[in-house]
Design a protein around this motif. Structure first.
Motif, PDB file in Angstrom:
ATOM      1  N   GLY A  90       1.162  -0.972   0.465  1.00 13.25           N
ATOM      2  CA  GLY A  90      -0.404   0.027  -0.164  1.00 13.25           C
ATOM      3  C   GLY A  90       0.488   1.374   0.285  1.00 13.25           C
ATOM      4  O   GLY A  90       0.206   2.378  -0.240  1.00 13.25           O
ATOM      5  N   TRP A  91       2.305   0.962  -0.003  1.00 10.54           N
ATOM      6  CA  TRP A  91       3.043   2.129  -0.547  1.00 10.54           C
ATOM      7  C   TRP A  91       3.001   2.961  -1.288  1.00 10.54           C
ATOM      8  O   TRP A  91       4.161   2.143  -2.522  1.00 10.54           O
ATOM      9  CB  TRP A  91       4.647   2.083   0.867  1.00 10.54           C
ATOM     10  CG  TRP A  91       3.608   2.109   2.014  1.00 10.54           C
ATOM     11  CD1 TRP A  91       3.511   0.694   2.710  1.00 10.54           C
ATOM     12  CD2 TRP A  91       3.949   2.734   3.285  1.00 10.54           C
ATOM     13  NE1 TRP A  91       3.441   0.686   4.384  1.00 10.54           N
ATOM     14  CE2 TRP A  91       4.083   2.083   4.833  1.00 10.54           C
ATOM     15  CE3 TRP A  91       4.092   4.371   3.298  1.00 10.54           C
ATOM     16  CZ2 TRP A  91       3.458   2.959   5.698  1.00 10.54           C
ATOM     17  CZ3 TRP A  91       3.951   5.189   5.114  1.00 10.54           C
ATOM     18  CH2 TRP A  91       3.801   4.655   5.347  1.00 10.54           C
ATOM     19  N   ALA A  92       3.194   3.931  -1.717  1.00 10.53           N
ATOM     20  CA  ALA A  92       4.163   4.368  -3.024  1.00 10.53           C
ATOM     21  C   ALA A  92       5.126   5.137  -2.845  1.00 10.53           C
ATOM     22  O   ALA A  92       5.191   6.133  -2.074  1.00 10.53           O
ATOM     23  CB  ALA A  92       2.606   5.283  -3.510  1.00 10.53           C
ATOM     24  N   PRO A  93       5.765   5.224  -3.646  1.00 13.62           N
ATOM     25  CA  PRO A  93       7.251   5.891  -4.040  1.00 13.62           C
ATOM     26  C   PRO A  93       6.494   7.578  -4.245  1.00 13.62           C
ATOM     27  O   PRO A  93       6.017   7.106  -5.512  1.00 13.62           O
ATOM     28  CB  PRO A  93       8.190   5.250  -4.967  1.00 13.62           C
ATOM     29  CG  PRO A  93       7.279   4.811  -5.624  1.00 13.62           C
ATOM     30  CD  PRO A  93       5.944   4.326  -4.809  1.00 13.62           C
ATOM     31  N   ASN A 141      20.155   2.719  -1.596  1.00 11.24           N
ATOM     32  CA  ASN A 141      19.195   3.452  -1.431  1.00 11.24           C
ATOM     33  C   ASN A 141      18.470   4.623  -0.295  1.00 11.24           C
ATOM     34  O   ASN A 141      18.082   4.132   0.468  1.00 11.24           O
ATOM     35  CB  ASN A 141      18.296   2.916  -2.459  1.00 11.24           C
ATOM     36  CG  ASN A 141      19.407   1.924  -3.273  1.00 11.24           C
ATOM     37  OD1 ASN A 141      19.080   2.702  -4.449  1.00 11.24           O
ATOM     38  ND2 ASN A 141      19.599   0.723  -3.720  1.00 11.24           N
ATOM     39  N   ARG A 142      18.090   6.109  -1.051  1.00  8.46           N
ATOM     40  CA  ARG A 142      17.063   6.353  -0.044  1.00  8.46           C
ATOM     41  C   ARG A 142      15.754   6.081  -1.223  1.00  8.46           C
ATOM     42  O   ARG A 142      15.622   6.504  -1.841  1.00  8.46           O
ATOM     43  CB  ARG A 142      17.793   7.689   0.185  1.00  8.46           C
ATOM     44  CG  ARG A 142      16.700   8.306   1.121  1.00  8.46           C
ATOM     45  CD  ARG A 142      17.760   9.703   1.179  1.00  8.46           C
ATOM     46  NE  ARG A 142      17.273  11.140   0.201  1.00  8.46           N
ATOM     47  CZ  ARG A 142      17.680  12.731   0.674  1.00  8.46           C
ATOM     48  NH1 ARG A 142      18.523  12.437   1.416  1.00  8.46           N
ATOM     49  NH2 ARG A 142      17.822  13.045  -0.559  1.00  8.46           N
ATOM     50  N   TYR A 143      13.967   5.846  -0.053  1.00 14.54           N
ATOM     51  CA  TYR A 143      13.660   6.698  -0.382  1.00 14.54           C
ATOM     52  C   TYR A 143      12.206   7.075  -0.137  1.00 14.54           C
ATOM     53  O   TYR A 143      12.617   6.944   1.479  1.00 14.54           O
ATOM     54  CB  TYR A 143      12.690   4.951  -0.951  1.00 14.54           C
ATOM     55  CG  TYR A 143      12.951   3.595  -2.591  1.00 14.54           C
ATOM     56  CD1 TYR A 143      11.804   3.977  -3.905  1.00 14.54           C
ATOM     57  CD2 TYR A 143      14.301   3.737  -3.079  1.00 14.54           C
ATOM     58  CE1 TYR A 143      12.084   3.756  -4.979  1.00 14.54           C
ATOM     59  CE2 TYR A 143      14.292   3.436  -4.384  1.00 14.54           C
ATOM     60  CZ  TYR A 143      13.624   2.991  -5.091  1.00 14.54           C
ATOM     61  OH  TYR A 143      13.439   2.574  -6.308  1.00 14.54           O
ATOM     62  N   LEU A 144      11.638   7.915  -0.565  1.00  9.98           N
ATOM     63  CA  LEU A 144      10.360   8.648   0.390  1.00  9.98           C
ATOM     64  C   LEU A 144       8.677   7.718  -0.500  1.00  9.98           C
ATOM     65  O   LEU A 144       9.170   7.804  -1.370  1.00  9.98           O
ATOM     66  CB  LEU A 144      10.941   9.746   0.380  1.00  9.98           C
ATOM     67  CG  LEU A 144       9.214  10.485   0.939  1.00  9.98           C
ATOM     68  CD1 LEU A 144       9.075  10.709   2.620  1.00  9.98           C
ATOM     69  CD2 LEU A 144       9.073  12.123   0.892  1.00  9.98           C
ATOM     70  N   GLU A 166       7.227   7.920   5.311  1.00 10.41           N
ATOM     71  CA  GLU A 166       7.980   7.353   5.467  1.00 10.41           C
ATOM     72  C   GLU A 166       9.298   7.227   4.765  1.00 10.41           C
ATOM     73  O   GLU A 166       9.362   7.396   3.547  1.00 10.41           O
ATOM     74  CB  GLU A 166       8.057   5.292   6.004  1.00 10.41           C
ATOM     75  CG  GLU A 166       6.742   5.676   6.742  1.00 10.41           C
ATOM     76  CD  GLU A 166       6.734   3.809   6.619  1.00 10.41           C
ATOM     77  OE1 GLU A 166       7.525   3.288   6.708  1.00 10.41           O
ATOM     78  OE2 GLU A 166       6.475   3.720   7.980  1.00 10.41           O
ATOM     79  N   LEU A 167      10.689   7.433   5.362  1.00 10.44           N
ATOM     80  CA  LEU A 167      12.242   7.166   4.711  1.00 10.44           C
ATOM     81  C   LEU A 167      12.357   6.054   4.825  1.00 10.44           C
ATOM     82  O   LEU A 167      12.750   4.842   6.159  1.00 10.44           O
ATOM     83  CB  LEU A 167      12.789   8.095   4.581  1.00 10.44           C
ATOM     84  CG  LEU A 167      14.139   8.518   4.881  1.00 10.44           C
ATOM     85  CD1 LEU A 167      13.710   8.770   3.299  1.00 10.44           C
ATOM     86  CD2 LEU A 167      14.998   9.096   5.286  1.00 10.44           C
ATOM     87  N   VAL A 168      12.973   5.069   3.273  1.00  8.48           N
ATOM     88  CA  VAL A 168      13.457   4.030   3.649  1.00  8.48           C
ATOM     89  C   VAL A 168      14.923   4.548   2.826  1.00  8.48           C
ATOM     90  O   VAL A 168      15.525   4.567   1.843  1.00  8.48           O
ATOM     91  CB  VAL A 168      12.824   2.994   2.503  1.00  8.48           C
ATOM     92  CG1 VAL A 168      13.153   1.744   2.285  1.00  8.48           C
ATOM     93  CG2 VAL A 168      11.129   3.109   2.581  1.00  8.48           C
ATOM     94  N   THR A 191      12.383   4.567   8.838  1.00  5.05           N
ATOM     95  CA  THR A 191      11.593   5.984   9.414  1.00  5.05           C
ATOM     96  C   THR A 191      10.468   6.882   8.765  1.00  5.05           C
ATOM     97  O   THR A 191      10.127   6.989   8.048  1.00  5.05           O
ATOM     98  CB  THR A 191      12.835   6.604  10.029  1.00  5.05           C
ATOM     99  OG1 THR A 191      12.409   6.459  11.860  1.00  5.05           O
ATOM    100  CG2 THR A 191      13.283   7.624   9.629  1.00  5.05           C
ATOM    101  N   PRO A 192       9.673   6.641  10.031  1.00  2.00           N
ATOM    102  CA  PRO A 192       8.383   7.648   9.997  1.00  2.00           C
ATOM    103  C   PRO A 192       9.121   8.505   9.874  1.00  2.00           C
ATOM    104  O   PRO A 192       9.523   9.381  10.342  1.00  2.00           O
ATOM    105  CB  PRO A 192       7.419   7.442  10.581  1.00  2.00           C
ATOM    106  CG  PRO A 192       7.847   6.814  12.184  1.00  2.00           C
ATOM    107  CD  PRO A 192       9.396   5.924  11.081  1.00  2.00           C
ATOM    108  N   LEU A 193       8.013   9.908   8.968  1.00  2.00           N
ATOM    109  CA  LEU A 193       8.826  10.897   9.025  1.00  2.00           C
ATOM    110  C   LEU A 193       7.470  12.232   9.790  1.00  2.00           C
ATOM    111  O   LEU A 193       5.833  11.725   9.503  1.00  2.00           O
ATOM    112  CB  LEU A 193       8.859  11.901   7.888  1.00  2.00           C
ATOM    113  CG  LEU A 193       9.940  11.944   7.341  1.00  2.00           C
ATOM    114  CD1 LEU A 193      10.147  10.190   6.854  1.00  2.00           C
ATOM    115  CD2 LEU A 193      10.095  12.726   5.632  1.00  2.00           C
ATOM    116  N   GLY A 194       7.869  12.974  11.022  1.00  2.00           N
ATOM    117  CA  GLY A 194       6.923  13.656  11.251  1.00  2.00           C
ATOM    118  C   GLY A 194       6.348  14.804  10.463  1.00  2.00           C
ATOM    119  O   GLY A 194       6.239  14.557   9.447  1.00  2.00           O
TER     120      GLY A 194
END
Length: 216
Positions: free
Chosen positions: A109-112, A131-134, A142-144, A184-187
């Protein structure tokens, strides 16, 4: 469009060729001694972790290997948690190869939103790309950060990891390797750069320990 299609076809051919080569290797494979991922310290720097059990369906998709899913929280619980997932495959000759997180995110359910590559600098190791994904799902972001790790070498490219898989199989008689993923989730108003900086102390404490569980 043609360039994208050609790139996809070339990548597909390379992956198939890698699988065929590894299956054709008949020499007995070398399996170095290592520690089980579950013995990775639950205390990493100022962060303390809690194990999360992987679902049966997930384990069936992953295949034979050693896996760890653990959520770390800083001692003061002032910062958002960091989700650590490590998948180690002692052998990839039989087709049980590392799956890219990019293929799993849409199904969850997460979209890049945005992707890039950054250089990770940690104590005692030369910088390596990750690799850095938002990603986003509804209002949640979330940041991956993820990379492929084998034999004290970190790479971001899935195809470069497969190249090294073949090269190491020839030179070292080994096809083991791992995926390391941090989330990690972003505020609400937090930037990607701020979230990345927040993760760095944890990453710096984690990476020097990896070779005990993912042999160099």
């Amino acid at each position: 469009m043609r360039k994208t299609t050609a790139h996809f076809m070339l990548a597909a051919v390379f992956i198939v060729a890698t699988a065929i080569f590894l299956r054709a290797r008949t020499r007995g494979e070398y399996f170095p001694s290592r520690l089980n991922l579950q013995s990775l310290p639950s205390q990493v720097g100022e962060w303390r972790g809690t194990d999360i059990a992987l679902e049966k369906e997930t384990l069936e998709v992953l295949g034979p290997g050693d896996f760890l899913l653990r959520v770390y929280q800083d001692a003061q619980e002032s910062d958002p948690y960091i989700d650590l997932f490590i998948a180690y495959f002692p052998s990839q000759r039989a087709g049980d190869t590392i799956h890219s997180p990019k293929n799993c995110l849409p199904g969850a359910g997460w979209a890049p939103v945005h992707s890039s590559r950054i250089a990770l600098s940690v104590p005692g190791h030369s910088p390596f790309p990750v690799n850095r994904y938002l990603i986003a799902k509804g209002d949640a972001r979330e940041l991956v950060l993820y990379w492929y790790w084998a034999h004290d070498r970190g790479v971001a490219s899935e195809y470069l990891a497969k190249y090294y898989l073949v090269a190491d199989s020839i030179k070292m008689n080994r096809s083991d390797g791992a995926l390391v993923r941090l989330t990690t989730p972003l505020g609400t108003s937090e930037t990607v750069e701020s979230a990345q900086q927040r993760m760095m102390p944890f990453v710096s404490a984690l990476v020097p320990q990896l070779n005990s569980y993912i042999p160099r």
